[in-house]
Design a protein around this motif. Structure first.
Motif, PDB file in Angstrom:
ATOM      1  N   VAL A 297      18.846  12.046  95.835  1.00 38.93           N
ATOM      2  CA  VAL A 297      19.327  10.688  95.533  1.00 38.93           C
ATOM      3  C   VAL A 297      18.971  10.316  94.097  1.00 38.93           C
ATOM      4  N   ALA A 298      17.739  10.585  93.694  1.00 33.60           N
ATOM      5  CA  ALA A 298      17.311  10.240  92.337  1.00 33.60           C
ATOM      6  C   ALA A 298      18.140  11.016  91.313  1.00 33.60           C
ATOM      7  N   ARG A 299      18.387  12.287  91.593  1.00 36.07           N
ATOM      8  CA  ARG A 299      19.166  13.119  90.658  1.00 36.07           C
ATOM      9  C   ARG A 299      20.617  12.650  90.577  1.00 36.07           C
ATOM     10  N   ARG A 300      21.197  12.377  91.756  1.00 31.93           N
ATOM     11  CA  ARG A 300      22.593  11.908  91.775  1.00 31.93           C
ATOM     12  C   ARG A 300      22.733  10.631  90.962  1.00 31.93           C
ATOM     13  N   ASP A 301      21.820   9.667  91.203  1.00 32.98           N
ATOM     14  CA  ASP A 301      21.937   8.375  90.526  1.00 32.98           C
ATOM     15  C   ASP A 301      21.853   8.557  89.019  1.00 32.98           C
ATOM     16  N   ARG A 302      20.927   9.391  88.575  1.00 33.62           N
ATOM     17  CA  ARG A 302      20.758   9.604  87.133  1.00 33.62           C
ATOM     18  C   ARG A 302      21.992  10.302  86.534  1.00 33.62           C
ATOM     19  N   LEU A 303      22.508  11.309  87.233  1.00 32.83           N
ATOM     20  CA  LEU A 303      23.646  12.077  86.717  1.00 32.83           C
ATOM     21  C   LEU A 303      24.907  11.209  86.655  1.00 32.83           C
ATOM     22  N   VAL A 304      25.171  10.463  87.720  1.00 34.19           N
ATOM     23  CA  VAL A 304      26.386   9.632  87.768  1.00 34.19           C
ATOM     24  C   VAL A 304      26.322   8.561  86.681  1.00 34.19           C
ATOM     25  N   GLU A 305      25.157   7.938  86.566  1.00 36.49           N
ATOM     26  CA  GLU A 305      25.018   6.884  85.550  1.00 36.49           C
ATOM     27  C   GLU A 305      25.200   7.494  84.160  1.00 36.49           C
ATOM     28  N   GLY A 306      24.573   8.628  83.927  1.00 38.85           N
ATOM     29  CA  GLY A 306      24.634   9.269  82.611  1.00 38.85           C
ATOM     30  C   GLY A 306      26.047   9.702  82.247  1.00 38.85           C
ATOM     31  N   LEU A 307      26.762  10.316  83.196  1.00 33.42           N
ATOM     32  CA  LEU A 307      28.126  10.799  82.899  1.00 33.42           C
ATOM     33  C   LEU A 307      29.057   9.620  82.625  1.00 33.42           C
ATOM     34  N   GLU A 370      14.683  17.526  85.268  1.00 27.45           N
ATOM     35  CA  GLU A 370      14.498  17.959  83.872  1.00 27.45           C
ATOM     36  C   GLU A 370      15.792  18.595  83.338  1.00 27.45           C
ATOM     37  N   ASN A 371      16.406  19.436  84.169  1.00 25.48           N
ATOM     38  CA  ASN A 371      17.675  20.058  83.773  1.00 25.48           C
ATOM     39  C   ASN A 371      18.788  19.028  83.638  1.00 25.48           C
ATOM     40  N   ILE A 372      18.780  18.043  84.528  1.00 24.16           N
ATOM     41  CA  ILE A 372      19.819  17.005  84.470  1.00 24.16           C
ATOM     42  C   ILE A 372      19.679  16.218  83.167  1.00 24.16           C
ATOM     43  N   GLU A 373      18.441  15.857  82.816  1.00 15.88           N
ATOM     44  CA  GLU A 373      18.204  15.130  81.561  1.00 15.88           C
ATOM     45  C   GLU A 373      18.658  15.971  80.368  1.00 15.88           C
ATOM     46  N   LYS A 374      18.332  17.241  80.429  1.00 14.05           N
ATOM     47  CA  LYS A 374      18.694  18.148  79.330  1.00 14.05           C
ATOM     48  C   LYS A 374      20.223  18.244  79.197  1.00 14.05           C
ATOM     49  N   ALA A 375      20.888  18.357  80.364  1.00 14.94           N
ATOM     50  CA  ALA A 375      22.353  18.461  80.352  1.00 14.94           C
ATOM     51  C   ALA A 375      22.970  17.193  79.762  1.00 14.94           C
TER      52      ALA A 375
END
Ligand SMILES: Cc1ncc(COP(=O)(O)O)c(C=O)c1O
Length: 387
Positions: A297-307, A370-375
Motif C-alpha cells: 500500500v505504501a509503495r503503491r501510494d508513493r508510485l501513483v502520486e509520483g507518476l 528505495e527502488n521506487i524513489e530511485k525510479a
C-alpha cells in the motif's frame, strides 16, 4: 534443419520476459537499472513455510505424488475455500499443478475445441491469449478504460457473447491493471456465464492483495460453471516453488488431472508439503500477508502520486502490485516509450502492447521503496528534459 510446428511458430514470447531480459543485459553490462518489470513479490517466503520444506526433505517426502496433488494439500485447499470464501469443495474437485499457469492451461485444454471463443477483459495478462491459441481457441478482447478503473461493464461482456463463446475469463485483482471488480460486476459476469451455459475461469491468484474494495470469486455466483485458478505464488511469495490449484466441477477437474498426468505428472512434492503448511498454519500466514500488504500500500501510494505528478496519468488501483501508466507524453508508441525509459532513464517497465493497452506501460511495485524513489527521481530527470 527440420521445421518447427506451425503452432509454435505462431506463439509469441512473453513481452514481460523480453523486457526483463533487456534490463538484465543492461545490468550485466554494468548499468544500474531499476527493474519494475517483474510480476513477483520481492519478499522472502514466510519462515514457517521454509521450515516445512526442510521437514519434507528430512521426512523423505520426495517421491511422486498423485498427479492431482497430495490428499493433504487438496484437503487444505478445500479448507481455505471454506474458511476464506465460504465455498464448498471436496478434494475430488481440486487439482494441484505447477503454478496457476499450468492449472489455467489444463483448463483451456480441457474445454476448448478449435475455433471456440474466449472472452477476456483487456488490458489482460499476456498468457491468456497465448494459452487460448495453443488450445485452438480464439481470444475476444473486451476493452476497459482507465477512467472506469479498468473494470469491464457487464453489458460489454454480454455483447461479446456469440454462439462460439465457450469461456469468460475474470481476473480480479487484475494483472496488469490492479483493478478489483466490484461484487456486482463479478456477479453480473458470473450470471452471464450461467445463463449462456459457458465456463467462467475465475483467476483469483491476487485474492490476498486487495487494499480497498472487496474480493469475491466468480465461483460465489456460478459454482457449477466456474473453474477457480489459484496458487501460492503471489500471496505467500512462493513464485519459484510452482504450486497452483484449480477448483471446480469434478468432471472438469478430472479431465485437467488426466491431461496433467500425461504431460508433467505431479507438481513438486516438497513444495506441495510446504504449501500445505502455508494454508494450514493460518495465523502465521495471515501475519505474513498483512506485513506484505502494508508495504504494498505504501509503495503503491508513493508510485501513483509520483507518476501523476510527473504528468504520466496513472489511476490508483485497489489490488495486486501493478499500476498502468500513460506514457504518451514520452512517446505515442508504448514500446518506443518503454525503450526510451530503459535506455535513457534506466528504469525498466513492460510496454502495454501485448496487454492490449496502447500508449501505456505496466509498472510493478513489487520492489523496495528505495527502488521506487530511485525510479521516480530518474523519470523526473528524464521527463523534465524531454517533455
Ligand atoms: C493473472 C495471473 N494469473 C496467473 C498467474 C500464474 O502464476 P503462477 O503460475 O506463478 O501460479 C499469474 C502470474 O504472473 C498472473 O499474473
Amino acid at each position: 534443419m527440420p521445421e518447427l510446428s506451425e503452432a509454435l511458430k505462431k506463439l509469441k514470447a512473453s513481452s514481460t520476459v523480453a523486457f526483463n531480459t533487456k534490463a538484465k543485459e543492461l545490468q550485466r553490462s554494468g548499468v544500474d537499472v531499476v527493474a519494475m518489470t517483474a510480476g513477483e513479490p520481492d519478499f522472502a517466503p514466510p519462515e514457517h513455510v521454509l521450515a516445512a520444506a526442510h521437514e519434507a526433505i528430512d521426512k523423505g517426502l520426495t517421491k511422486y505424488t498423485p498427479a492431482e496433488g497430495t490428499a493433504e494439500l487438496r484437503e487444505a485447499v478445500c479448507e481455505k475455500f471454506r474458511r476464506e470464501n465460504g465455498l464448498s469443495y471436496t478434494p475430488a474437485q481440486i487439482s494441484v499443478g505447477t503454478g496457476g499457469k499450468q492449472v489455467l492451461y489444463n483448463g483451456f485444454m480441457a474445454v476448448l475445441n478449435p475455433g471456440d471463443e474466449v472472452i477476456v477483459p483487456a488490458p489482460y495478462w499476456v498468457s491468456y491469449p497465448a494459452q487460448v491459441q495453443l488450445a485452438g481457441g480464439v481470444t475476444v478482447a473486451v476493452p476497459t478504460r482507465p477512467e472506469d478503473g479498468f473494470v469491464p461493464s457487464v453489458e460489454a461482456v454480454r455483447e461479446a457473447i456469440t454462439p462460439r463463446t465457450k469461456v469468460i475469463v475474470l481476473n480480479s485483482p487484475s494483472n496488469p491493471t490492479g483493478a478489483v471488480y466490484p461484487p456486482e460486476v463479478v456477479r453480473g459476469i458470473a450470471e452471464l456465464a450461467a445463463e449462456h451455459d459457458l465456463w467462467l475461469f475465475s483467476d483469483d491468484l491476487y485474492e490476498h492483495l486487495v487494499y480497498e474494495g472487496e474480493f469475491v470469486s466468480g465461483a460465489a455466483f456460478a459454482p457449477e460453471h466456474t473453474l477457480i485458478i489459484h496458487g501460492a505464488s503471489k500471496a505467500y511469495a512462493l513464485t519459484g516453488w510452482r504450486i497452483g490449484y484449480g477448483a471446480g466441477p469434478e468432471r472438469l477437474i478430472k479431465a485437467m488431472s488426466k491431461l496433467q498426468g500425461q504431460v508433467t505428472s505431479n507438481a513438486n512434492a516438497i513444495a506441495q508439503y510446504a504449501v500445505t503448511a502455508a494454508l494450514n498454519e493460518v495465523e502465521k500466514t495471515a501475519a505474513f500477508i498483512a506485513m506484505t500488504k502494508r508495504a504494498y500500500v505504501a509503495r503503491r501510494d508513493r508510485l501513483v502520486e509520483g507518476l501523476n505528478r510527473l504528468g504520466l496519468h496513472t489511476p490508483k488501483p485497489q489490488g495486486a502490485f501493478y499500476v498502468m501508466s500513460d506514457l504518451t507524453p514520452i512517446h505515442p508508441d508504448e514500446t518506443e516509450a518503454a525503450t526510451l525509459l530503459l535506455e535513457k532513464a534506466h528504469v525498466a517497465v513492460v510496454p502495454g502492447t501485448d496487454f492490449e493497452a496502447p500508449g501505456q506501460a505496466r509498472f510493478s511495485y513489487a520492489t523496495s521503496m528505495e527502488n521506487i524513489e530511485k525510479a521516480l527521481e530518474r523519470l523526473g530527470a528524464f521527463v523534465g528534459a524531454s517533455v
